[in-house]
Design a protein around this motif. Sequence first.
Motif, mmCIF file in Angstrom:
data_model
loop_
_atom_site.group_PDB
_atom_site.id
_atom_site.type_symbol
_atom_site.label_atom_id
_atom_site.label_comp_id
_atom_site.label_asym_id
_atom_site.label_seq_id
_atom_site.Cartn_x
_atom_site.Cartn_y
_atom_site.Cartn_z
ATOM 1 N N SER A 209 6.214 7.177 2.234
ATOM 2 C CA SER A 209 7.020 8.052 3.544
ATOM 3 C C SER A 209 8.392 7.539 3.531
ATOM 4 O O SER A 209 8.797 6.553 3.095
ATOM 5 N N HIS A 210 8.949 8.229 4.552
ATOM 6 C CA HIS A 210 10.295 7.806 4.571
ATOM 7 C C HIS A 210 10.410 6.583 5.498
ATOM 8 O O HIS A 210 11.757 5.986 5.387
ATOM 9 N N ALA A 211 9.582 6.214 6.401
ATOM 10 C CA ALA A 211 9.518 4.856 7.073
ATOM 11 C C ALA A 211 9.374 3.926 5.970
ATOM 12 O O ALA A 211 10.248 2.797 6.241
ATOM 13 N N ALA A 212 8.724 4.051 5.031
ATOM 14 C CA ALA A 212 8.381 2.813 4.288
ATOM 15 C C ALA A 212 9.719 2.746 3.111
ATOM 16 O O ALA A 212 10.068 1.722 2.823
ATOM 17 N N MET A 213 10.325 4.173 3.134
ATOM 18 C CA MET A 213 11.481 3.933 2.230
ATOM 19 C C MET A 213 12.689 3.008 2.906
ATOM 20 O O MET A 213 13.460 2.202 2.402
ATOM 21 N N ALA A 214 12.734 3.565 4.453
ATOM 22 C CA ALA A 214 13.770 2.712 5.174
ATOM 23 C C ALA A 214 13.414 1.289 5.021
ATOM 24 O O ALA A 214 14.540 0.504 5.030
ATOM 25 N N GLU B 29 18.417 0.184 -13.679
ATOM 26 C CA GLU B 29 17.977 0.265 -12.297
ATOM 27 C C GLU B 29 16.384 0.817 -12.138
ATOM 28 O O GLU B 29 15.962 1.383 -12.964
ATOM 29 N N LEU B 30 15.899 0.007 -11.375
ATOM 30 C CA LEU B 30 14.347 0.225 -10.902
ATOM 31 C C LEU B 30 14.175 1.179 -9.602
ATOM 32 O O LEU B 30 14.911 0.799 -8.633
ATOM 33 N N VAL B 31 13.687 2.287 -10.012
ATOM 34 C CA VAL B 31 13.304 3.248 -9.000
ATOM 35 C C VAL B 31 11.679 3.043 -8.354
ATOM 36 O O VAL B 31 11.012 3.250 -9.248
ATOM 37 N N VAL B 32 11.605 2.726 -7.093
ATOM 38 C CA VAL B 32 10.411 2.392 -6.448
ATOM 39 C C VAL B 32 10.034 3.716 -5.553
ATOM 40 O O VAL B 32 10.917 4.290 -4.783
ATOM 41 N N THR B 33 9.258 4.565 -5.843
ATOM 42 C CA THR B 33 8.562 5.567 -4.979
ATOM 43 C C THR B 33 7.645 5.183 -4.116
ATOM 44 O O THR B 33 6.659 4.446 -4.429
ATOM 45 N N VAL B 34 7.771 5.689 -2.556
ATOM 46 C CA VAL B 34 6.931 5.167 -1.632
ATOM 47 C C VAL B 34 6.474 6.418 -1.059
ATOM 48 O O VAL B 34 6.986 7.454 -1.262
ATOM 49 N N THR C 212 0.750 -1.131 -0.122
ATOM 50 C CA THR C 212 0.018 -0.220 0.020
ATOM 51 C C THR C 212 0.962 1.205 0.113
ATOM 52 O O THR C 212 0.332 2.250 -0.313
ATOM 53 N N THR C 213 2.094 1.125 0.575
ATOM 54 C CA THR C 213 2.821 2.313 0.191
ATOM 55 C C THR C 213 3.591 2.756 -0.776
ATOM 56 O O THR C 213 4.030 3.637 -1.076
ATOM 57 N N VAL C 214 3.797 1.545 -1.752
ATOM 58 C CA VAL C 214 4.244 1.694 -3.139
ATOM 59 C C VAL C 214 3.720 2.762 -4.198
ATOM 60 O O VAL C 214 2.332 2.469 -4.215
ATOM 61 N N LEU C 215 3.914 3.921 -4.369
ATOM 62 C CA LEU C 215 3.057 4.881 -5.473
ATOM 63 C C LEU C 215 3.492 4.271 -6.939
ATOM 64 O O LEU C 215 2.675 4.671 -7.738
ATOM 65 N N GLY C 216 4.598 4.014 -7.093
ATOM 66 C CA GLY C 216 5.171 3.692 -8.519
ATOM 67 C C GLY C 216 6.493 3.061 -8.587
ATOM 68 O O GLY C 216 7.303 3.266 -7.541
#
Length: 140
Positions: free
Chosen positions: A74-79, A67-72, A49-53
């Motif tokens: 929040s910073h917590a989800a990124m960590a 390279e695959l760049v995943v945008t989430v 649910t945190t993955v935007l794209g």
Amino acid sequence: MGDMDSNVRLLDELILQALGPSAALAERKAHAAHVAAALTALGYPRLVTTVLGARRGQTPRSAKGWELVVTVTSHAAMAKLRLLAPELLSHLQQEMPDLASVAVTAQKAIQAAERSKPPPRPRPPDQGLARLRSFYSHDH
């Protein structure tokens, strides 16, 4: 956070309606679906649910693959996703053999509006200033 997530997906739908089918948008949706499936398979369905794209990133000339760049959201989800990046990469490489690395970024925050300046302070009345002056002059 839920509003942010739905607004991003709504933006994708509006672009699709305005411009018609786009190969780049379809590729991003497919990459996001691969990431969602990989996270579910790895046992992290809450992170889906945190993955935007997900999109192809800039790769250095010396690197093989892409390279695959995943945008989430929040910073917590990124960590959390950065900690899972090696597992996620190995799982995604089964479907995308040319994939060299996975990078995770958080959605950029919207800057708050500039604060308005308060109005000037009112000036004390002349009678009040005179009383204060007389009070302080008798004190010394």
